[in-house]
Design a protein around this motif. Sequence first.
Motif, PDB file in Angstrom:
ATOM      1  N   THR A   1      53.582 -43.809  -1.055  1.00 47.58           N
ATOM      2  CA  THR A   1      53.885 -42.733  -0.110  1.00 47.58           C
ATOM      3  C   THR A   1      55.371 -42.437  -0.186  1.00 47.58           C
ATOM      4  O   THR A   1      56.136 -43.213  -0.748  1.00 47.58           O
ATOM      5  N   TYR A   2      55.745 -41.292   0.390  1.00 50.79           N
ATOM      6  CA  TYR A   2      57.178 -41.001   0.476  1.00 50.79           C
ATOM      7  C   TYR A   2      57.486 -40.428   1.846  1.00 50.79           C
ATOM      8  O   TYR A   2      56.635 -39.865   2.517  1.00 50.79           O
ATOM      9  N   LYS A   3      58.726 -40.667   2.240  1.00 53.94           N
ATOM     10  CA  LYS A   3      59.188 -40.212   3.547  1.00 53.94           C
ATOM     11  C   LYS A   3      60.649 -39.821   3.411  1.00 53.94           C
ATOM     12  O   LYS A   3      61.408 -40.493   2.714  1.00 53.94           O
ATOM     13  N   LYS A   4      61.026 -38.748   4.075  1.00 60.72           N
ATOM     14  CA  LYS A   4      62.425 -38.329   4.053  1.00 60.72           C
ATOM     15  C   LYS A   4      63.136 -38.877   5.282  1.00 60.72           C
ATOM     16  O   LYS A   4      62.664 -38.742   6.396  1.00 60.72           O
ATOM     17  N   SER A   5      64.280 -39.481   5.040  1.00 59.81           N
ATOM     18  CA  SER A   5      65.158 -39.934   6.116  1.00 59.81           C
ATOM     19  C   SER A   5      66.523 -39.312   5.872  1.00 59.81           C
ATOM     20  O   SER A   5      67.120 -39.525   4.810  1.00 59.81           O
ATOM     21  N   ALA A   6      66.985 -38.543   6.823  1.00 63.01           N
ATOM     22  CA  ALA A   6      68.265 -37.840   6.717  1.00 63.01           C
ATOM     23  C   ALA A   6      68.309 -36.951   5.473  1.00 63.01           C
ATOM     24  O   ALA A   6      69.324 -36.825   4.814  1.00 63.01           O
ATOM     25  N   GLY A   7      67.147 -36.376   5.122  1.00 55.37           N
ATOM     26  CA  GLY A   7      67.076 -35.472   3.982  1.00 55.37           C
ATOM     27  C   GLY A   7      66.957 -36.166   2.636  1.00 55.37           C
ATOM     28  O   GLY A   7      66.872 -35.508   1.609  1.00 55.37           O
ATOM     29  N   ILE A   8      66.929 -37.500   2.620  1.00 54.06           N
ATOM     30  CA  ILE A   8      66.834 -38.259   1.373  1.00 54.06           C
ATOM     31  C   ILE A   8      65.410 -38.791   1.250  1.00 54.06           C
ATOM     32  O   ILE A   8      64.927 -39.497   2.132  1.00 54.06           O
ATOM     33  N   PRO A   9      64.715 -38.457   0.149  1.00 53.74           N
ATOM     34  CA  PRO A   9      63.335 -38.940  -0.017  1.00 53.74           C
ATOM     35  C   PRO A   9      63.287 -40.388  -0.495  1.00 53.74           C
ATOM     36  O   PRO A   9      63.934 -40.758  -1.466  1.00 53.74           O
ATOM     37  N   PHE A  10      62.517 -41.198   0.221  1.00 59.49           N
ATOM     38  CA  PHE A  10      62.320 -42.598  -0.131  1.00 59.49           C
ATOM     39  C   PHE A  10      60.871 -42.799  -0.534  1.00 59.49           C
ATOM     40  O   PHE A  10      59.955 -42.313   0.128  1.00 59.49           O
TER      41      PHE A  10
ATOM     42  N   PRO B   1      54.161 -57.332  -9.223  1.00 51.71           N
ATOM     43  CA  PRO B   1      54.672 -56.764 -10.475  1.00 51.71           C
ATOM     44  C   PRO B   1      56.192 -56.862 -10.511  1.00 51.71           C
ATOM     45  O   PRO B   1      56.848 -57.021  -9.478  1.00 51.71           O
ATOM     46  N   SER B   2      56.736 -56.768 -11.690  1.00 51.01           N
ATOM     47  CA  SER B   2      58.187 -56.787 -11.794  1.00 51.01           C
ATOM     48  C   SER B   2      58.739 -55.421 -11.406  1.00 51.01           C
ATOM     49  O   SER B   2      58.032 -54.410 -11.454  1.00 51.01           O
ATOM     50  N   LYS B   3      59.995 -55.404 -11.036  1.00 52.00           N
ATOM     51  CA  LYS B   3      60.657 -54.144 -10.687  1.00 52.00           C
ATOM     52  C   LYS B   3      60.658 -53.200 -11.886  1.00 52.00           C
ATOM     53  O   LYS B   3      60.427 -52.003 -11.737  1.00 52.00           O
ATOM     54  N   ASN B   4      60.855 -53.757 -13.086  1.00 51.60           N
ATOM     55  CA  ASN B   4      60.868 -52.942 -14.300  1.00 51.60           C
ATOM     56  C   ASN B   4      59.513 -52.295 -14.572  1.00 51.60           C
ATOM     57  O   ASN B   4      59.445 -51.167 -15.030  1.00 51.60           O
ATOM     58  N   GLU B   5      58.445 -53.018 -14.281  1.00 50.26           N
ATOM     59  CA  GLU B   5      57.104 -52.480 -14.466  1.00 50.26           C
ATOM     60  C   GLU B   5      56.867 -51.288 -13.541  1.00 50.26           C
ATOM     61  O   GLU B   5      56.315 -50.263 -13.955  1.00 50.26           O
ATOM     62  N   LEU B   6      57.288 -51.410 -12.297  1.00 50.18           N
ATOM     63  CA  LEU B   6      57.128 -50.300 -11.350  1.00 50.18           C
ATOM     64  C   LEU B   6      58.029 -49.123 -11.720  1.00 50.18           C
ATOM     65  O   LEU B   6      57.615 -47.964 -11.593  1.00 50.18           O
ATOM     66  N   GLU B   7      59.246 -49.392 -12.173  1.00 46.25           N
ATOM     67  CA  GLU B   7      60.135 -48.308 -12.582  1.00 46.25           C
ATOM     68  C   GLU B   7      59.569 -47.546 -13.770  1.00 46.25           C
ATOM     69  O   GLU B   7      59.684 -46.329 -13.847  1.00 46.25           O
ATOM     70  N   LYS B   8      58.922 -48.263 -14.682  1.00 42.82           N
ATOM     71  CA  LYS B   8      58.280 -47.609 -15.824  1.00 42.82           C
ATOM     72  C   LYS B   8      57.128 -46.720 -15.350  1.00 42.82           C
ATOM     73  O   LYS B   8      56.963 -45.591 -15.822  1.00 42.82           O
ATOM     74  N   ALA B   9      56.325 -47.215 -14.411  1.00 41.93           N
ATOM     75  CA  ALA B   9      55.226 -46.424 -13.859  1.00 41.93           C
ATOM     76  C   ALA B   9      55.755 -45.178 -13.149  1.00 41.93           C
ATOM     77  O   ALA B   9      55.179 -44.093 -13.267  1.00 41.93           O
TER      78      ALA B   9
ATOM     79  N   GLU C   1      65.273 -38.591 -10.437  1.00 43.13           N
ATOM     80  CA  GLU C   1      66.249 -39.674 -10.344  1.00 43.13           C
ATOM     81  C   GLU C   1      65.666 -40.742  -9.431  1.00 43.13           C
ATOM     82  O   GLU C   1      65.188 -40.435  -8.340  1.00 43.13           O
ATOM     83  N   THR C   2      65.689 -41.993  -9.881  1.00 43.64           N
ATOM     84  CA  THR C   2      65.123 -43.101  -9.118  1.00 43.64           C
ATOM     85  C   THR C   2      66.150 -44.214  -8.995  1.00 43.64           C
ATOM     86  O   THR C   2      66.798 -44.572  -9.967  1.00 43.64           O
ATOM     87  N   GLU C   3      66.255 -44.767  -7.798  1.00 43.52           N
ATOM     88  CA  GLU C   3      67.175 -45.880  -7.557  1.00 43.52           C
ATOM     89  C   GLU C   3      66.465 -46.914  -6.686  1.00 43.52           C
ATOM     90  O   GLU C   3      65.930 -46.593  -5.626  1.00 43.52           O
ATOM     91  N   PHE C   4      66.445 -48.159  -7.145  1.00 44.96           N
ATOM     92  CA  PHE C   4      65.819 -49.235  -6.398  1.00 44.96           C
ATOM     93  C   PHE C   4      66.635 -49.537  -5.147  1.00 44.96           C
ATOM     94  O   PHE C   4      67.853 -49.636  -5.201  1.00 44.96           O
ATOM     95  N   ILE C   5      65.939 -49.704  -4.014  1.00 46.84           N
ATOM     96  CA  ILE C   5      66.620 -49.994  -2.738  1.00 46.84           C
ATOM     97  C   ILE C   5      66.378 -51.436  -2.304  1.00 46.84           C
ATOM     98  O   ILE C   5      67.313 -52.208  -2.151  1.00 46.84           O
ATOM     99  N   ARG C   6      65.108 -51.792  -2.102  1.00 46.97           N
ATOM    100  CA  ARG C   6      64.818 -53.152  -1.621  1.00 46.97           C
ATOM    101  C   ARG C   6      63.354 -53.499  -1.863  1.00 46.97           C
ATOM    102  O   ARG C   6      62.545 -52.631  -2.180  1.00 46.97           O
ATOM    103  N   THR C   7      63.034 -54.767  -1.696  1.00 47.29           N
ATOM    104  CA  THR C   7      61.656 -55.237  -1.785  1.00 47.29           C
ATOM    105  C   THR C   7      61.389 -56.222  -0.650  1.00 47.29           C
ATOM    106  O   THR C   7      62.300 -56.907  -0.181  1.00 47.29           O
ATOM    107  N   GLU C   8      60.131 -56.255  -0.251  1.00 48.62           N
ATOM    108  CA  GLU C   8      59.728 -57.102   0.864  1.00 48.62           C
ATOM    109  C   GLU C   8      58.250 -57.435   0.666  1.00 48.62           C
ATOM    110  O   GLU C   8      57.409 -56.539   0.772  1.00 48.62           O
ATOM    111  N   ASP C   9      57.921 -58.661   0.333  1.00 55.32           N
ATOM    112  CA  ASP C   9      56.544 -59.066   0.004  1.00 55.32           C
ATOM    113  C   ASP C   9      55.972 -58.155  -1.079  1.00 55.32           C
ATOM    114  O   ASP C   9      56.413 -58.176  -2.192  1.00 55.32           O
ATOM    115  N   HIS C  10      54.972 -57.343  -0.721  1.00 53.09           N
ATOM    116  CA  HIS C  10      54.336 -56.437  -1.680  1.00 53.09           C
ATOM    117  C   HIS C  10      54.849 -55.000  -1.553  1.00 53.09           C
ATOM    118  O   HIS C  10      54.280 -54.088  -2.145  1.00 53.09           O
ATOM    119  N   LEU C  11      55.888 -54.782  -0.793  1.00 53.89           N
ATOM    120  CA  LEU C  11      56.432 -53.439  -0.586  1.00 53.89           C
ATOM    121  C   LEU C  11      57.727 -53.276  -1.377  1.00 53.89           C
ATOM    122  O   LEU C  11      58.644 -54.081  -1.255  1.00 53.89           O
TER     123      LEU C  11
END
Length: 108
Positions: free
Chosen positions: A24-33, A42-50, A67-77
């Motif tokens: 899913t995606y959500k905009k906060s302060a006009g920035i889409p997350f 999965p590894s972060k690299n695997e998700l970035e490739k997807a 443009e994609t930039e990794f922010i954080r991870t938490e369990d399966h999120l």
Amino acid sequence: MDIEVIWKLFLKMLCEYDSVAQATYKKSAGIPFLYIHANEHPSKNELEKAIRQSAAGAMKGKQLHSETEFIRTEDHLFVFRHRFYVPQRKMFCCGNVCPDCIRLKNQE
């Protein structure tokens, strides 16, 4: 071109990957997350490739960039800042004989 259509297609293509349970995606302060709930670890690299492959499929035939930039991870999120944007075009000649010079476009 409606960017919401691009986002829906992108999320649909992203959810087709085995490692992605929900996206899913959500905009906060006009920035889409982008929020990705993973099936396993999965590894972060695997998700970035997807993300790259899904974005390429959603943008096919359109003049868009992503443009994609990794922010954080938490369990399966996994949380990424992801945006689609239209590239800016040159509006004047700078005199450096650039291959995308605005003067040369008028001659074609």
